[in-house]
Design a protein around this motif. Structure first.
Motif, PDB file in Angstrom:
ATOM      1  N   PHE A  53       9.944 -22.386  -8.867  1.00  0.00           N
ATOM      2  CA  PHE A  53       8.838 -21.830  -9.636  1.00  0.00           C
ATOM      3  C   PHE A  53       9.032 -22.145 -11.116  1.00  0.00           C
ATOM      4  O   PHE A  53      10.032 -21.769 -11.704  1.00  0.00           O
ATOM      5  N   ALA A  54       8.065 -22.807 -11.698  1.00  0.00           N
ATOM      6  CA  ALA A  54       8.090 -23.076 -13.133  1.00  0.00           C
ATOM      7  C   ALA A  54       7.269 -22.041 -13.900  1.00  0.00           C
ATOM      8  O   ALA A  54       7.440 -21.887 -15.099  1.00  0.00           O
ATOM      9  N   ASP A  55       6.380 -21.369 -13.198  1.00  0.00           N
ATOM     10  CA  ASP A  55       5.566 -20.323 -13.809  1.00  0.00           C
ATOM     11  C   ASP A  55       5.180 -19.311 -12.735  1.00  0.00           C
ATOM     12  O   ASP A  55       5.264 -19.599 -11.546  1.00  0.00           O
ATOM     13  N   PRO A  56       4.767 -18.102 -13.124  1.00  0.00           N
ATOM     14  CA  PRO A  56       4.465 -17.064 -12.144  1.00  0.00           C
ATOM     15  C   PRO A  56       3.164 -17.285 -11.371  1.00  0.00           C
ATOM     16  O   PRO A  56       3.017 -16.807 -10.254  1.00  0.00           O
ATOM     17  N   SER A  57       2.227 -18.029 -11.931  1.00  0.00           N
ATOM     18  CA  SER A  57       0.912 -18.167 -11.302  1.00  0.00           C
ATOM     19  C   SER A  57       0.827 -19.312 -10.303  1.00  0.00           C
ATOM     20  O   SER A  57      -0.083 -19.348  -9.482  1.00  0.00           O
ATOM     21  N   LEU A  59       0.432 -22.461 -11.288  1.00  0.00           N
ATOM     22  CA  LEU A  59      -0.411 -23.502 -11.866  1.00  0.00           C
ATOM     23  C   LEU A  59       0.359 -24.694 -12.423  1.00  0.00           C
ATOM     24  O   LEU A  59      -0.186 -25.781 -12.545  1.00  0.00           O
ATOM     25  N   SER A  60       1.620 -24.504 -12.741  1.00  0.00           N
ATOM     26  CA  SER A  60       2.394 -25.592 -13.331  1.00  0.00           C
ATOM     27  C   SER A  60       2.594 -26.726 -12.328  1.00  0.00           C
ATOM     28  O   SER A  60       2.931 -26.484 -11.167  1.00  0.00           O
ATOM     29  N   PRO A  61       2.439 -27.969 -12.768  1.00  0.00           N
ATOM     30  CA  PRO A  61       2.703 -29.092 -11.872  1.00  0.00           C
ATOM     31  C   PRO A  61       4.180 -29.204 -11.501  1.00  0.00           C
ATOM     32  O   PRO A  61       4.544 -29.928 -10.586  1.00  0.00           O
ATOM     33  N   GLN A  62       5.042 -28.448 -12.176  1.00  0.00           N
ATOM     34  CA  GLN A  62       6.472 -28.475 -11.857  1.00  0.00           C
ATOM     35  C   GLN A  62       6.836 -27.519 -10.722  1.00  0.00           C
ATOM     36  O   GLN A  62       7.965 -27.545 -10.237  1.00  0.00           O
ATOM     37  N   ASN A  63       5.902 -26.661 -10.290  1.00  0.00           N
ATOM     38  CA  ASN A  63       6.160 -25.814  -9.125  1.00  0.00           C
ATOM     39  C   ASN A  63       6.240 -26.712  -7.896  1.00  0.00           C
ATOM     40  O   ASN A  63       5.427 -27.618  -7.742  1.00  0.00           O
TER      41      ASN A  63
END
Length: 171
Positions: A53-57, A59-63
């Protein structure tokens, strides 16, 4: 701003309509880095070692995640957190807010939410990952998890998989 919800109430827009605002709000209850560490630790604990997880939502392309991690999530939810699956089965939910803000109507984004055999699931979409979806359906009273990643049409792809499963286990 100014709306007040319990954590349980916040799960409805998070899981039913994929509210990115709620995800970010939940993350703001502690430091962002700590929240992301907690998310990653929990994913690891329930059998999702490939998930990052790169962000909680989301939305990040790194997830990143994998089909096998999604399956581990489905198994975990089905066996240990049916309360979460119950929330994902909600077609529409009215969320009362503060007196100043009235209420919000939350509608499910899951295309199978009104199907009698729908046991739960979650949708997602980003430009990089395209359509993604976890769907748990009862087929001949057997719970079956369908995972679609990188799709142009997640409902169509899931229906194709459902037909394949029905051909294998009998209609």
């Amino acid at each position: 701003e100014g709306e007040i919800f319990t954590i349980e109430e916040a799960l409805y827009p998070l899981l039913v309509s994929s509210s990115n605002i709620i995800a970010e709000t939940l993350a703001s209850t502690t430091s962002r880095a700590r929240f992301m560490d907690l998310m990653s630790s929990y994913a690891w604990e329930i059998g999702m070692p490939s998930t990052y997880f790169a962000d909680p939502s989301g939305l990040s392309p790194q997830n990143v995640s994998s089909a096998s991690d999604f399956f581990a999530l489905a198994r975990y939810l089905f066996n240990l957190r049916p309360d979460i699956l119950t929330i994902t089965k909600t077609p529409k939910f009215t969320l009362a807010t503060t007196t100043e803000h009235g209420y919000r109507e939350i509608n499910s984004t899951h295309p199978f939410v009104n199907e009698a055999n729908f046991l739960g699931g979650k949708t997602g979409r980003t430009p990089q990952a395209r359509d993604t979806m976890l769907t748990i359906l009862s087929i001949n009273n057997i719970p079956v998890a369908f995972i679609v990643l990188g799709s142009e049409d997640r409902k169509k792809d899931t229906l194709y998989l459902v037909e394949q499963v029905k051909n294998i286990i009998g209609k």
